[in-house]
Scaffold this motif. Sequence first.
Motif, short mmCIF file in Angstrom:
data_model
loop_
_atom_site.label_atom_id
_atom_site.label_comp_id
_atom_site.label_asym_id
_atom_site.label_seq_id
_atom_site.Cartn_x
_atom_site.Cartn_y
_atom_site.Cartn_z
N VAL A 20 0.82 -1.21 0.00
CA VAL A 20 0.00 0.00 0.00
C VAL A 20 0.86 1.27 0.00
O VAL A 20 0.38 2.36 0.27
CB VAL A 20 -1.03 0.02 1.17
CG1 VAL A 20 -2.03 -1.11 1.00
CG2 VAL A 20 -0.36 -0.07 2.53
N ARG A 21 2.13 1.09 -0.32
CA ARG A 21 3.00 2.25 -0.47
C ARG A 21 3.55 2.37 -1.89
O ARG A 21 4.54 3.04 -2.13
CB ARG A 21 4.11 2.22 0.58
CG ARG A 21 3.53 2.50 1.97
CD ARG A 21 4.55 2.54 3.06
NE ARG A 21 3.93 2.87 4.33
CZ ARG A 21 4.56 2.84 5.48
NH1 ARG A 21 5.83 2.47 5.53
NH2 ARG A 21 3.93 3.17 6.59
N VAL A 22 2.94 1.65 -2.80
CA VAL A 22 3.22 1.86 -4.22
C VAL A 22 1.87 2.13 -4.88
O VAL A 22 0.90 1.42 -4.62
CB VAL A 22 3.94 0.64 -4.88
CG1 VAL A 22 5.25 0.33 -4.18
CG2 VAL A 22 3.07 -0.60 -4.90
N THR A 23 1.81 3.20 -5.67
CA THR A 23 0.50 3.53 -6.26
C THR A 23 0.19 2.59 -7.42
O THR A 23 -0.95 2.42 -7.79
CB THR A 23 0.42 4.99 -6.73
OG1 THR A 23 1.48 5.22 -7.66
CG2 THR A 23 0.54 5.97 -5.59
N VAL A 57 6.98 6.59 -0.80
CA VAL A 57 5.94 5.98 -1.63
C VAL A 57 6.43 6.00 -3.07
O VAL A 57 6.95 7.02 -3.53
CB VAL A 57 4.62 6.80 -1.52
CG1 VAL A 57 3.53 6.18 -2.37
CG2 VAL A 57 4.18 6.92 -0.07
N THR A 58 6.29 4.87 -3.76
CA THR A 58 6.68 4.86 -5.17
C THR A 58 5.48 5.27 -6.00
O THR A 58 4.42 4.65 -5.93
CB THR A 58 7.10 3.44 -5.62
OG1 THR A 58 7.98 2.89 -4.64
CG2 THR A 58 7.77 3.47 -6.97
N LEU A 59 5.66 6.35 -6.77
CA LEU A 59 4.54 6.82 -7.60
C LEU A 59 4.60 6.18 -8.99
O LEU A 59 5.66 5.81 -9.48
CB LEU A 59 4.56 8.34 -7.73
CG LEU A 59 4.45 9.15 -6.43
CD1 LEU A 59 4.28 10.64 -6.76
CD2 LEU A 59 3.29 8.69 -5.55
N GLU A 60 3.43 6.09 -9.60
CA GLU A 60 3.30 5.43 -10.88
C GLU A 60 3.75 6.34 -12.04
O GLU A 60 4.33 5.89 -13.02
CB GLU A 60 1.82 5.06 -11.00
CG GLU A 60 1.38 4.06 -12.00
CD GLU A 60 2.16 2.77 -12.11
OE1 GLU A 60 3.18 2.57 -11.41
OE2 GLU A 60 1.77 1.97 -12.94
N ASP A 61 3.51 7.65 -11.89
CA ASP A 61 3.89 8.59 -12.95
C ASP A 61 5.40 8.68 -13.14
O ASP A 61 6.16 8.37 -12.22
CB ASP A 61 3.39 10.00 -12.60
CG ASP A 61 1.91 10.14 -12.93
OD1 ASP A 61 1.45 9.45 -13.85
OD2 ASP A 61 1.24 10.93 -12.25
N ARG A 62 5.78 9.13 -14.28
CA ARG A 62 7.21 9.35 -14.53
C ARG A 62 7.44 10.82 -14.91
O ARG A 62 6.54 11.47 -15.44
CB ARG A 62 7.70 8.43 -15.65
CG ARG A 62 8.02 7.04 -15.10
CD ARG A 62 7.83 5.97 -16.13
NE ARG A 62 8.30 4.67 -15.67
CZ ARG A 62 7.58 3.81 -14.95
NH1 ARG A 62 6.37 4.13 -14.56
NH2 ARG A 62 8.06 2.65 -14.59
#
Length: 506
Positions: free
Chosen positions: A391-394, A431-436
Amino acid sequence: MIVIIDFGSQYTHLISRRVRELGVKSEIVFPFTSSERIKRMNPDGIIFSGGPNSVYDRDAPDVDETLWKWILKNNIPVLGLCYGLHLIAKRFHGRIGKSERREYGITTVKIKKHNIIFRGLGEKEVVWMSHGDKVLDLPDTFEVLASSENCKYASFCYKNIYALQWHPEVVHTKNGMKMLNNFLFEICKARKDWNMEDFVERTVRDIKARVGNKKAIIALSGGVDSSVATVLASKAIGKNLIAVFVDTGLLRKNEGERVERIFRKFNLKFLKIDAKERFFRRLKGVKDTEMKRKIIGEEFIRIFEEVARKEKAEFLIQGTIYPDVIESGSRTADTIKSHHNVGGLPEDIGLEIIEPLSYLYKDEVRRIGKKLGIPDEIIKQHPFPGPGLAVRVTGEVNEENIRICREASYILEEELKKAGVFYDLWQAFAVTLEDRVVGVVGDQRKYGRIVALRIVESVDAMTANFAKLDWDLLERISTRITNEIPEVVSVAYFISNKPPQTIEPC
Ligand code: XMP
């Protein structure tokens, strides 16, 4: 013991804490708790909490008339606070109405009558008020005990029933503890026997008596609650306790080794289950975090059922603590996130459940843990969600997303510890975000990953503020993350408080 009826006040837990600090056991119940249950609890006294309603509102919570009859017949002491005071006045046909001025904050009240509840206090007392309604008329049989400029009936009593318009439980009421002390010991004649010192001995004896020579399992996550419950149970039943530690592949850096190193030293059977593949397989392609929580919860249950069957365990020990019990008993509590704690295994798992910490608050659990010799690296750690890094990666749970989150959180933790601020914070993680986003690395344009930092201060996780850390410290953290994790080109910082943002961004 003292029963506290929660009419929705944000201070109900605080009242309960204060009663315990004075050495008396307290339990919170709700307006819909049956009066039969409350009678069976055999309380020395009952406290009505405050609440956000006006007593004449439609659906305003009230005290059940059968409970009132029992209270009056048996002369059970009652203390009504704020909304609780209004309910008392209403029951005896007083009149309550809007106050022309809301009274909020510190006020001075004049003690008009030195009743037993004000024993040892002065003529004037500094108290903390927070009310929009007030009592306008009181029956003649009531005795007025205190008034403020804005509130004639700021305190009154009738027989063994006492009412205060203010909040004795908050620190701003200077002699609040004295008032509660008088209620507990002078009026309720309660016994001072809520004692943390005896807790370990008593609990170990109880677990031993219940489990006997049979086997019990416990879901050990390595968090504070399950760790303390594990050590208590191990003292009671030794090797008949199977502590099941599931490595989901979603743990913090070095967490598996740390938990194993610490718990192998205790007298219990430590069972580490490597379930990474299983969890990753089931989570493949899932981006929705509520769905992730659900899948992880289900998978945990399966694993525990398998272990319990294999080990022929008949008992399940859980680290459930008091706020968990209360929150799940509340009809009004809104589910913002389904908290899939490993502790939240279902009752139909076919095992008898033992919850040795179910009367304790977090800081009480920490004190017990210290007493049991559990090291600070467990006791003082930040809260960590049961579903872990999932729950810490989107985006989806995969090697890269989880690795980035784990490494960045580790760097963050290391730098905060070096700067000496880690233990002042409630939580700090990446948190790892999905966007780049576009970055430039070695003269080359690179489309890279973003890590967002969530660093908050809080006292109970109900509200939280982002930490206003030193810029140089944030820069050091950012530089290390982008240097040490090749995929990351950008570090962001969440600067929203809770509310509106929750602590876990996913
Ligand atoms: P939120 O994100 O709701 O979090 O502000 C409040 C506290 O609860 C923790 N949290 C969880 N704990 N399973 C858990 O065991 C979960 O799914 C979960 N979600 C949030 C969060 O870390 C914070 O301390």
